[in-house]
Design a protein around this motif. Structure first.
Motif, PDB file in Angstrom:
ATOM      1  N   GLY A  70      -5.959 -10.498  14.981  1.00 14.16           N
ATOM      2  CA  GLY A  70      -7.176 -11.187  14.580  1.00 14.16           C
ATOM      3  C   GLY A  70      -7.643 -10.770  13.195  1.00 14.16           C
ATOM      4  N   LYS A  71      -8.859 -11.190  12.869  1.00 13.23           N
ATOM      5  CA  LYS A  71      -9.385 -10.955  11.519  1.00 13.23           C
ATOM      6  C   LYS A  71     -10.648 -10.115  11.503  1.00 13.23           C
ATOM      7  CE  LYS A  71      -7.533 -15.435  10.035  1.00 13.23           C
ATOM      8  NZ  LYS A  71      -7.821 -16.763   9.407  1.00 13.23           N
ATOM      9  N   LEU A  91      -9.468   0.966   5.169  1.00 12.06           N
ATOM     10  CA  LEU A  91      -8.013   0.852   5.107  1.00 12.06           C
ATOM     11  C   LEU A  91      -7.598  -0.584   4.839  1.00 12.06           C
ATOM     12  CD1 LEU A  91      -5.455   2.582   5.473  1.00 12.06           C
ATOM     13  CD2 LEU A  91      -5.496   2.005   7.901  1.00 12.06           C
ATOM     14  N   GLN A  92      -8.278  -1.519   5.434  1.00 13.21           N
ATOM     15  CA  GLN A  92      -7.936  -2.931   5.265  1.00 13.21           C
ATOM     16  C   GLN A  92      -8.225  -3.431   3.854  1.00 13.21           C
ATOM     17  OE1 GLN A  92     -10.276  -4.470   8.501  1.00 13.21           O
ATOM     18  NE2 GLN A  92      -8.622  -4.287  10.000  1.00 13.21           N
ATOM     19  N   LYS A  93      -9.166  -2.781   3.169  1.00  9.05           N
ATOM     20  CA  LYS A  93      -9.493  -3.177   1.796  1.00  9.05           C
ATOM     21  C   LYS A  93      -8.347  -2.896   0.828  1.00  9.05           C
ATOM     22  CE  LYS A  93     -14.519  -2.635   2.209  1.00  9.05           C
ATOM     23  NZ  LYS A  93     -15.695  -1.819   1.816  1.00  9.05           N
ATOM     24  N   THR A 114      -4.151  -9.932   2.872  1.00  9.54           N
ATOM     25  CA  THR A 114      -3.876 -10.092   4.304  1.00  9.54           C
ATOM     26  C   THR A 114      -5.183 -10.271   5.064  1.00  9.54           C
ATOM     27  OG1 THR A 114      -1.881  -8.741   4.151  1.00  9.54           O
ATOM     28  CG2 THR A 114      -2.826  -9.057   6.341  1.00  9.54           C
ATOM     29  N   LYS A 115      -5.398 -11.448   5.592  1.00 10.15           N
ATOM     30  CA  LYS A 115      -6.633 -11.745   6.325  1.00 10.15           C
ATOM     31  C   LYS A 115      -6.514 -11.388   7.809  1.00 10.15           C
ATOM     32  CE  LYS A 115      -8.371 -13.326   2.555  1.00 10.15           C
ATOM     33  NZ  LYS A 115      -9.353 -12.489   1.813  1.00 10.15           N
ATOM     34  N   ASN A 119      -2.867  -3.514  11.041  1.00  4.97           N
ATOM     35  CA  ASN A 119      -1.498  -3.607  10.518  1.00  4.97           C
ATOM     36  C   ASN A 119      -1.438  -3.380   9.009  1.00  4.97           C
ATOM     37  OD1 ASN A 119      -2.911  -6.060  10.202  1.00  4.97           O
ATOM     38  ND2 ASN A 119      -1.018  -7.203   9.916  1.00  4.97           N
ATOM     39  N   ILE A 120      -2.476  -2.777   8.451  1.00  4.43           N
ATOM     40  CA  ILE A 120      -2.476  -2.383   7.042  1.00  4.43           C
ATOM     41  C   ILE A 120      -2.235  -0.876   6.967  1.00  4.43           C
ATOM     42  CG2 ILE A 120      -3.740  -2.356   4.869  1.00  4.43           C
ATOM     43  CD1 ILE A 120      -3.062  -5.161   5.966  1.00  4.43           C
ATOM     44  N   SER A 121      -1.160  -0.476   6.302  1.00  4.81           N
ATOM     45  CA  SER A 121      -0.793   0.937   6.235  1.00  4.81           C
ATOM     46  C   SER A 121      -1.600   1.656   5.160  1.00  4.81           C
ATOM     47  CB  SER A 121       0.700   1.086   5.936  1.00  4.81           C
ATOM     48  OG  SER A 121       0.980   0.656   4.607  1.00  4.81           O
ATOM     49  N   SER A 122      -1.470   2.978   5.101  1.00  2.74           N
ATOM     50  CA  SER A 122      -2.216   3.778   4.117  1.00  2.74           C
ATOM     51  C   SER A 122      -1.767   3.493   2.696  1.00  2.74           C
ATOM     52  CB  SER A 122      -2.050   5.272   4.422  1.00  2.74           C
ATOM     53  OG  SER A 122      -0.671   5.624   4.415  1.00  2.74           O
TER      54      SER A 122
END
Length: 401
Positions: A8-9, A52-54, A59-60, A118-121
């Protein structure tokens, strides 16, 4: 083990959903993987993931919510669940990702929810396309073998639908019978109780009760048994049904045989339940506070009060291991007499106080946030909470001119 992956978002919505379950006593935050600090507020947990997502603004779809559902036959304690989740995340390529692990108690089968991203470091996106079909399935089978779990293919697919307690009384006899039959059959199959009062402590969570009739009645003398829907006051309502008319035949004679078997099968869980109740009791100043503390661990205390308003019994229903114990069977300090001495120094007559004022309901429960438990056996069709389901996009048909 059945695994369900939802992407999801909005990480905030998923975390708030699970935290609300914790607040209602229907879940517990078991682990915070990859977090430096442990005692974070809900806002801080959300912010940690959003930071982390920033790192990847393009990637939405950056939220991953996973549920792992086990068979009631699987013996998975909290430590085992943590190991299984760790192995599962490594297997699907999320071993380095931070995650929140919640154990939910709102179904009769053990299950957990995992929240991650699902956004890595490094800011890279971890591919989730076909994640469930390829990596998850392979990992799931390996874990089933490693931990001796019931295979997903072998789990029953029957879904048991619960009706809301207040709606049952208005239903006709046929619907009422179906609802009672489903609830009684599933509870008897999955819970370990050793007496009729202990069984009723479990059934009461679903607004159903088992009754032998008055002590001098013919039904009581003939060891008959009926099941009925209970209203909010704990009184029987609607048309009761005979135990012999239910397909699984939960008659008193059959239950008495199960009482003996359950005395042995519940033994492995006694110490864990005893310790949990002792810890909660040590920091509780009232039955209400004890109930709140125990519900966060998936345990529901059921207090029984006589006509004079005095506490004469207490039963502890552990909805995690699905084991039921009377207070005296766990420890003398957890019996009704011990609780009365601790909470009511002057042993007041509770019948002179209204149910709302003292926090008790007439069937011995407490007027606290609902802990209704869905007894969908394995939810193999879709274990995703309704609030978090996403609408499937319809594919546009190509027009052939």
């Amino acid at each position: 083990m059945v695994a369900k992956i939802i992407t999801g978002k909005t990480i905030g919505g998923v975390i708030r959903y699970n935290e609300q379950k914790v607040k209602n006593g229907q879940a517990k935050l078991v682990q915070m993987g990859g977090f430096a600090a442990k005692n974070l507020t809900v806002a801080a947990k959300i912010q940690s993931f959003e930071n982390l997502q920033k790192l990847n603004q393009r990637t939405k779809t950056n939220t991953v919510h996973i549920s792992l559902n086990f068979s009631p036959k699987d013996k998975v304690d909290e430590f085992t669940l943590q190991k299984i989740v760790s192995d599962y995340l490594i297997g699907i390529g999320f071993g380095e990702q931070p995650y929140l692990l919640y154990q939910h108690f709102d179904a009769a089968h053990p299950h957990v929810h995992i929240v991650t991203t699902n956004i890595s470091s490094s800011g890279k996106r971890i591919e989730t396309h076909n994640l469930g079909r390829i990596l998850s399935e392979q990992t799931r089978k390996e874990i089933e073998k490693r931990y001796h779990l019931v295979k997903a293919e072998e789990q029953q697919k029957q879904k048991v639908n619960l009706l809301k307690p207040l709606e049952k009384a208005s239903y006709g006899a046929r619907e009422t019978k179906a609802a009672i039959s489903n609830i009684v059959s599933e509870v008897i199959r999955t819970y370990r109780f050793t007496s009729l009062p202990e069984l009723n402590a479990v059934l009461g969570q679903f607004n159903v009760g088992a009754c032998r009739g008055e002590p001098h009645s013919e039904m009581f003398k003939n060891k008959g048994l009926i099941y009925a829907v209970l209203d909010p006051e704990g009184k029987r309502t609607g048309v009761p049904i005979k135990a012999s008319s239910i397909y699984s035949r939960p008659t008193l004679a059959n239950l008495e045989l199960q009482f003996v078997r359950n005395k042995e099968s519940r033994k492995p869980y006694r110490n864990d339940v005893r310790q949990a109740v002792l810890v909660a009791l040590g920091s509780s100043k009232s039955p209400e506070e004890l109930t709140i503390r125990l519900r966060s661990k998936g345990i529901r205390p059921v207090f029984r009060i006589n006509a004079e308003g005095r506490l004469y019994g207490v039963t502890y229903v552990d909805n995690v291991s699905r084991s039921v114990f009377n207070g005296s069977a766990l420890d003398k300090s957890l019996s009704a007499n011990a609780l009365s001495a601790q909470f009511f120094k002057e042993a007041p007559n509770l019948s002179t106080v209204s149910h709302t004022e003292r926090g008790w309901s007439k069937d011995g429960g407490l007027l606290l946030p609902d802990i209704s438990i869905s007894i969908n056996s394995h939810q193999t069709e879709d274990p995703t909470p309704y609030e978090l389901r996403q609408k499937k996009k319809r594919k546009r048909r190509k027009l052939h001119l």
